[in-house]
Design a protein around this motif. Structure first.
Motif, mmCIF file in Angstrom:
data_model
loop_
_atom_site.group_PDB
_atom_site.id
_atom_site.type_symbol
_atom_site.label_atom_id
_atom_site.label_comp_id
_atom_site.label_asym_id
_atom_site.label_seq_id
_atom_site.Cartn_x
_atom_site.Cartn_y
_atom_site.Cartn_z
ATOM 1 N N MET A 223 28.370 40.925 -21.831
ATOM 2 C CA MET A 223 29.352 40.567 -20.505
ATOM 3 C C MET A 223 29.582 39.181 -20.743
ATOM 4 O O MET A 223 30.452 38.710 -19.852
ATOM 5 C CB MET A 223 28.312 40.803 -19.292
ATOM 6 N N LEU A 224 29.020 38.237 -21.399
ATOM 7 C CA LEU A 224 29.197 36.795 -21.367
ATOM 8 C C LEU A 224 30.467 36.649 -21.498
ATOM 9 O O LEU A 224 31.168 35.614 -20.867
ATOM 10 C CB LEU A 224 28.263 36.269 -22.445
ATOM 11 N N PRO A 225 31.220 36.969 -22.667
ATOM 12 C CA PRO A 225 32.695 36.654 -22.807
ATOM 13 C C PRO A 225 33.440 36.923 -21.685
ATOM 14 O O PRO A 225 34.323 36.083 -21.252
ATOM 15 C CB PRO A 225 33.020 37.545 -24.002
ATOM 16 N N ALA A 226 33.411 38.063 -20.993
ATOM 17 C CA ALA A 226 34.023 38.446 -19.672
ATOM 18 C C ALA A 226 33.844 37.524 -18.570
ATOM 19 O O ALA A 226 34.716 37.148 -17.900
ATOM 20 C CB ALA A 226 33.820 39.801 -19.552
ATOM 21 N N ILE A 227 32.582 37.172 -18.424
ATOM 22 C CA ILE A 227 32.205 36.256 -17.424
ATOM 23 C C ILE A 227 33.039 34.864 -17.599
ATOM 24 O O ILE A 227 33.491 34.384 -16.572
ATOM 25 C CB ILE A 227 30.631 36.149 -17.478
ATOM 26 N N ILE A 277 45.815 23.191 -18.475
ATOM 27 C CA ILE A 277 45.868 23.960 -19.779
ATOM 28 C C ILE A 277 44.685 23.459 -20.734
ATOM 29 O O ILE A 277 43.935 24.228 -21.307
ATOM 30 C CB ILE A 277 47.041 23.490 -20.261
ATOM 31 N N ALA A 278 44.236 22.237 -20.608
ATOM 32 C CA ALA A 278 43.091 21.551 -21.216
ATOM 33 C C ALA A 278 41.853 22.304 -20.968
ATOM 34 O O ALA A 278 41.309 22.771 -21.916
ATOM 35 C CB ALA A 278 43.223 20.036 -21.261
ATOM 36 N N ILE A 279 41.452 22.247 -19.676
ATOM 37 C CA ILE A 279 40.379 22.810 -19.216
ATOM 38 C C ILE A 279 40.468 24.455 -19.484
ATOM 39 O O ILE A 279 39.239 25.045 -20.308
ATOM 40 C CB ILE A 279 40.033 22.912 -17.645
ATOM 41 N N ASN A 280 41.339 25.167 -19.199
ATOM 42 C CA ASN A 280 41.339 26.492 -19.227
ATOM 43 C C ASN A 280 41.493 26.955 -20.858
ATOM 44 O O ASN A 280 40.839 27.972 -21.272
ATOM 45 C CB ASN A 280 42.556 27.285 -18.593
ATOM 46 N N GLY A 282 40.146 25.131 -23.106
ATOM 47 C CA GLY A 282 38.542 25.003 -23.763
ATOM 48 C C GLY A 282 37.918 26.214 -23.386
ATOM 49 O O GLY A 282 37.093 26.758 -24.322
ATOM 50 N N LEU A 283 37.958 26.751 -21.986
ATOM 51 C CA LEU A 283 37.000 28.022 -21.521
ATOM 52 C C LEU A 283 37.571 29.102 -22.306
ATOM 53 O O LEU A 283 36.839 30.026 -22.720
ATOM 54 C CB LEU A 283 37.263 28.115 -20.305
ATOM 55 N N SER A 284 38.743 29.315 -22.654
ATOM 56 C CA SER A 284 39.338 30.583 -23.358
ATOM 57 C C SER A 284 38.803 30.674 -24.912
ATOM 58 O O SER A 284 38.396 31.689 -25.221
ATOM 59 C CB SER A 284 40.644 30.582 -23.279
ATOM 60 N N TRP A 289 35.210 32.665 -28.946
ATOM 61 C CA TRP A 289 34.045 32.433 -29.704
ATOM 62 C C TRP A 289 32.900 33.296 -29.630
ATOM 63 O O TRP A 289 32.486 34.079 -30.562
ATOM 64 C CB TRP A 289 33.627 31.010 -29.721
ATOM 65 N N LEU A 290 32.813 33.473 -28.479
ATOM 66 C CA LEU A 290 31.608 34.228 -27.970
ATOM 67 C C LEU A 290 31.666 35.930 -28.341
ATOM 68 O O LEU A 290 30.903 36.611 -28.833
ATOM 69 C CB LEU A 290 30.837 34.217 -26.647
ATOM 70 N N GLU A 291 33.023 36.123 -28.076
ATOM 71 C CA GLU A 291 33.253 37.680 -28.331
ATOM 72 C C GLU A 291 33.256 38.026 -29.802
ATOM 73 O O GLU A 291 32.882 39.046 -30.131
ATOM 74 C CB GLU A 291 34.941 38.098 -27.946
ATOM 75 N N ALA A 292 33.746 37.020 -30.579
ATOM 76 C CA ALA A 292 33.893 37.321 -31.939
ATOM 77 C C ALA A 292 32.502 37.142 -32.521
ATOM 78 O O ALA A 292 32.185 38.034 -33.400
ATOM 79 C CB ALA A 292 34.657 36.094 -32.772
#
Length: 318
Positions: A223-227, A277-280, A282-284, A289-292
């Motif tokens: 669930m971590l990438p979706a969170i 854009i810079a903040i989002n 980075g989070l995206s 990376w977690l999903e991969a």
């Protein structure tokens, strides 16, 4: 692929001479078949020429439109250097920095509360007791369906004297994102193979024990990438605090833009876009990376897009 044409075998010579060697079969080259050539016809010379001419004309048209827009902005003095001078003022920079801090604080607090809200109501939705399951379903579906901007306005009008603007924004973000996270939690727990839960029951655990000791620890990683993706949505939704003039970075930037001394809507908009854009981004990237990483380990990943209406941010966030 290649095909070989069959050649007749040489006849034996009655005088004992060696038969001539058979000629090697000629290989007929077949055109390479790619996915694009299967779905579409490969353009010929005339088609490529037409595509080139069309591309050049389209590029010229786009450049002409951009030139018209820039000329209009220049005539209205929106792209002059004077419009950017406020961002060199230390007082304005400090105000934007403090407002950005409040924006991030609203996002962090709302996400933290939404995680608790989502965990509680996800457990309620998975309960075997109807008196607990049906109210949980009703609450989650209600807050997922209501537009977030309307929820913010309602909370501010009804309880603004108690919660103030910042509290109304945080509570609204918590209720909406918590209902979405409840569905993410439920999907993550249901994604754990059924045999894991059955093994827990086989060793004598009760449902609460199976949930806490077996299912939840395995579901968290999926669930971590979706969170994290929902954190991006919550951060963007803080901009909706503008409708109640919440003390976030968008409201402060709006006051700078409408100030007759500056009147720099375009410059303010570009600065806000760069910040978000810079903040989002980075989070995206972190979520990707977690999903991969989870997929490389062969684990299932819960995606927000697979949950109906998740991540839409109500009617205003689209």
């Amino acid at each position: 692929m290649s095909q070989q044409t069959a050649q007749p075998a040489p006849k034996p010579d009655p005088k004992g001479k060696k038969a001539p060697k058979a000629k090697k079969a000629k290989r007929v080259r077949q055109p390479k078949v790619s996915q694009s050539s299967v779905l579409f016809d490969v353009p010929g010379p005339k088609a490529r020429r037409r595509n080139l001419i069309g591309g050049i004309l389209a590029g010229l048209a786009i450049a002409y439109v951009l030139w018209l827009v820039l000329r209009l902005l220049y005539e209205r003095e929106q792209i002059t250097w004077d419009k950017w001078t406020p961002f060199a003022n230390l007082g304005i920079i400090r105000s934007l920095g403090e407002a950005l801090g409040l924006t991030l604080l609203a996002a962090v607090v709302s996400i933290a509360c939404a995680l608790v809200f989502g965990a509680v109501f996800a457990a309620g939705r998975l309960s075997d007791h109807r008196w607990l399951r049906w109210p949980s379903i009703a609450i989650v579906e209600f807050f997922r369906a209501i537009p977030l901007v309307l929820l913010i306005i309602f909370l501010f009008i009804a309880y603004g004297n108690v919660t103030e603007r910042f509290g109304a924004l945080v509570i609204a973000l918590t209720l909406y994102n918590g209902s979405v996270l409840a569905e993410i939690f439920r999907a993550g727990i249901l994604a754990v193979p059924r045999g894991q839960g059955e093994a827990g029951y086989a060793i004598g655990l009760r449902k609460s024990g199976v949930m806490i000791r077996i299912l939840v620890p395995q579901a968290i990683s999926t669930m971590l990438p979706a969170i994290i993706s929902q954190c991006v949505v919550a951060l963007k939704d803080t901009a909706l605090g503008l409708v109640i003039s919440a003390p976030d970075v968008v409201s402060v930037a709006r006051r700078i833009a409408i100030n007759p001394q500056y009147d720099n809507i375009l410059a303010v908009g570009l600065v806000l876009a760069a910040i978000f854009i810079a903040i989002n981004y980075g989070l995206s990237r972190l979520a990707g990376w977690l999903e991969a990483r989870q997929r490389r380990k062969g684990r299932a990943v819960v995606q927000v897009t697979n949950i109906p209406d998740a991540g839409m941010g109500g009617a205003a966030t689209g």
